[in-house]
Design an enzyme around this catalytic site. Structure first.
Site, short mmCIF file in Angstrom:
data_model
loop_
_atom_site.label_atom_id
_atom_site.label_comp_id
_atom_site.label_asym_id
_atom_site.label_seq_id
_atom_site.Cartn_x
_atom_site.Cartn_y
_atom_site.Cartn_z
N TYR A 86 -58.91 -48.70 21.00
CA TYR A 86 -59.25 -48.75 19.66
C TYR A 86 -59.81 -50.14 19.39
CZ TYR A 86 -55.35 -45.31 19.62
OH TYR A 86 -54.86 -44.06 19.84
N HIS A 130 -53.32 -43.79 28.90
CA HIS A 130 -53.92 -43.06 27.59
C HIS A 130 -54.53 -41.70 27.86
CE1 HIS A 130 -55.89 -44.34 23.45
NE2 HIS A 130 -55.54 -42.96 23.54
N1 LIG Z 1 -52.93 -40.90 22.35
C1 LIG Z 1 -54.03 -40.27 21.69
O1 LIG Z 1 -55.08 -39.77 22.61
C2 LIG Z 1 -54.21 -40.31 20.34
C3 LIG Z 1 -55.26 -39.55 19.59
C4 LIG Z 1 -55.49 -39.82 18.43
C5 LIG Z 1 -54.47 -40.48 17.57
N2 LIG Z 1 -53.53 -41.28 18.36
C6 LIG Z 1 -52.67 -42.15 17.51
O2 LIG Z 1 -52.02 -41.61 16.41
C7 LIG Z 1 -52.45 -42.04 15.21
C8 LIG Z 1 -52.48 -41.02 14.08
O3 LIG Z 1 -53.29 -40.32 14.28
P1 LIG Z 1 -54.12 -39.00 13.28
O4 LIG Z 1 -54.95 -39.76 12.36
O5 LIG Z 1 -54.80 -38.00 14.12
O6 LIG Z 1 -52.85 -38.67 12.63
P2 LIG Z 1 -52.36 -37.55 11.76
O7 LIG Z 1 -50.89 -37.89 11.21
O8 LIG Z 1 -52.68 -36.23 11.78
O9 LIG Z 1 -53.21 -37.96 10.50
C9 LIG Z 1 -53.35 -39.21 9.53
C10 LIG Z 1 -54.19 -39.06 8.29
O10 LIG Z 1 -53.66 -38.07 7.70
C11 LIG Z 1 -54.40 -38.36 6.28
N3 LIG Z 1 -53.69 -37.62 5.13
C12 LIG Z 1 -52.32 -37.58 5.34
N4 LIG Z 1 -51.79 -36.65 4.36
C13 LIG Z 1 -52.87 -36.21 3.55
C14 LIG Z 1 -53.28 -35.24 2.85
N5 LIG Z 1 -52.46 -34.50 2.12
N6 LIG Z 1 -54.56 -34.77 2.53
C15 LIG Z 1 -55.66 -35.56 3.13
N7 LIG Z 1 -55.50 -36.37 4.01
C16 LIG Z 1 -54.14 -36.71 4.46
C17 LIG Z 1 -54.35 -39.87 6.10
O11 LIG Z 1 -55.29 -40.31 5.49
P3 LIG Z 1 -55.24 -41.35 4.30
O12 LIG Z 1 -55.80 -42.71 4.94
O13 LIG Z 1 -56.26 -40.92 3.37
O14 LIG Z 1 -54.06 -41.49 3.87
C18 LIG Z 1 -54.44 -40.31 7.55
O15 LIG Z 1 -55.65 -40.74 8.00
C19 LIG Z 1 -53.76 -42.66 15.37
O16 LIG Z 1 -53.84 -44.03 14.74
C20 LIG Z 1 -53.30 -43.64 16.89
O17 LIG Z 1 -52.63 -44.32 16.84
C21 LIG Z 1 -53.43 -41.35 19.73
#
Ligand SMILES: NC(=O)c1ccc[n+]([C@@H]2O[C@H](COP(=O)([O-])OP(=O)(O)OC[C@H]3O[C@@H](n4cnc5c(N)ncnc54)[C@H](OP(=O)(O)O)[C@@H]3O)[C@@H](O)[C@H]2O)c1
Length: 284
Positions: free
Chosen positions: A51, A108
């Site tokens: 990241y 990862h």
């Molecule tokens: N291990 C891996 O390979 C891997 C891969 C991907 C992610 N991750 C980890 O998981 C974390 C979260 O991943 P993710 O972002 O995919 O998770 P997520 O929980 O699916 O999505 C989070 C996003 O949802 C948005 N959101 C929430 N409610 C919403 C709504 N009603 N309408 C529109 N947008 C909405 C938020 O935007 P707002 O900012 O506008 O609130 C936020 O950016 C990452 O930051 C990372 O730490 C790990």
């Protein structure tokens, strides 16, 4: 109600909700977002070397003034430099994170370590950092059953978690993996859990979420978080807004979904397969 605490198979504990520093915050300075999350009551911060912002996570840890032992910090290794070992890699992260240990250190993805014997060798390095106290717990991310089988054959310590893309549109496909993990006591961490409200907003789950949000007196986002929580899954999410930080925390004030509600989400999700990260996970 506060964030539930789950027990890991190595005896340590983990908060069920994590503030992620990837995706929307990837390669960005996250000091202010992480400080805002800690101030709002989050204690679990999910980071990764890739990241590109561990330094700014470390600044937030220091500036928060919260005693280190009250926080739960994760980082992940995706690749090693020429001749670099796992302990050396983690020590580089610890320096940036400005801490002596992480609570959880993850591989990862297995995809960078697939050569014969390599994943096994890397897991031995993970066990070394646990023995040295540099990581309290060790686990994996984006692992399939076949990756676990390699590691479990030689493991002194089992991985405590697998962090994977998990939402209703991949749940059915993942059932054999989830069953395998549960038989081994390995917990699941989700990312992309909000896919039906972010990336796939016109699928069969959408009307079900809207109906359940009305029934629970919450939002569609909160219904998805509740679905994860009630399945015993650790939710790794993120946001750039203070309102959403609170919306995620307010999930714990809502009544539980009924078994029929959960089944309605499962059944609607099973009608469509939609994966957005780590395509190798389609072949368990
Ligand atoms: N291990 C891996 O390979 C891997 C891969 C991907 C992610 N991750 C980890 O998981 C974390 C979260 O991943 P993710 O972002 O995919 O998770 P997520 O929980 O699916 O999505 C989070 C996003 O949802 C948005 N959101 C929430 N409610 C919403 C709504 N009603 N309408 C529109 N947008 C909405 C938020 O935007 P707002 O900012 O506008 O609130 C936020 O950016 C990452 O930051 C990372 O730490 C790990």
């Amino acid at each position: 109600m506060s964030i539930p605490i789950f027990k890991l198979l190595d005896g340590h504990t983990i908060p069920q909700l994590a503030f992620g520093t990837g995706t929307a915050l990837y390669q960005q300075n996250v000091t202010q977002p992480v400080l805002a999350a800690i101030k709002a009551a989050y204690t679990h911060i999910d980071g990764a070397q890739v990241y590109g912002n561990e330094d700014s996570v470390g600044d937030a840890i220091v500036q928060s003034g919260v005693p280190r032992e009250q926080l739960f910090v994760t980082t992940k290794v995706v690749k090693l430099g020429e001749g670099e070992t796992i302990p050396e890699s983690l020590k580089g992260s610890l320096k940036k994170l400005k801490t002596d240990y992480v609570d959880l250190f993850l591989i990862h993805s297995p995809t960078g370590f697939e050569a014969p014997g390599r994943l096994e060798e890397v897991w031995k390095g993970m066990e070394e950092v646990k023995d040295a106290g540099l990581a309290k717990s060790i686990g994996v991310s984006n692992f399939r059953i076949k990756d676990f089988e390699r590691v479990l054959k030689i493991a002194k310590y089992k991985p405590v978690v697998n962090q994977i893309e998990l939402h209703p549109y991949v749940y059915k496909q993942l059932l054999p993996l989830l069953k395998f993990q549960s038989e081994h006591g390995i917990l699941t961490e989700s990312f992309g859990g909000l896919t039906p409200v972010t990336k796939k907003t016109d699928g069969p789950v959408t009307p079900v979420l809207s109906e359940l949000a009305n029934k629970l007196g919450g939002t569609e986002t909160q219904v998805l978080m509740k679905w994860l929580e009630q399945k015993g899954i650790i939710a790794v999410t993120t946001t750039r807004t203070a309102a959403r930080l609170q919306e995620y925390l307010d999930v714990y004030k809502l009544p539980n979904l009924s078994e029929a509600d959960i089944k309605a989400i499962d059944d609607a999700g099973a009608k469509l397969h939609s994966r957005h990260f780590a395509r190798h996970m389609d072949e368990l």
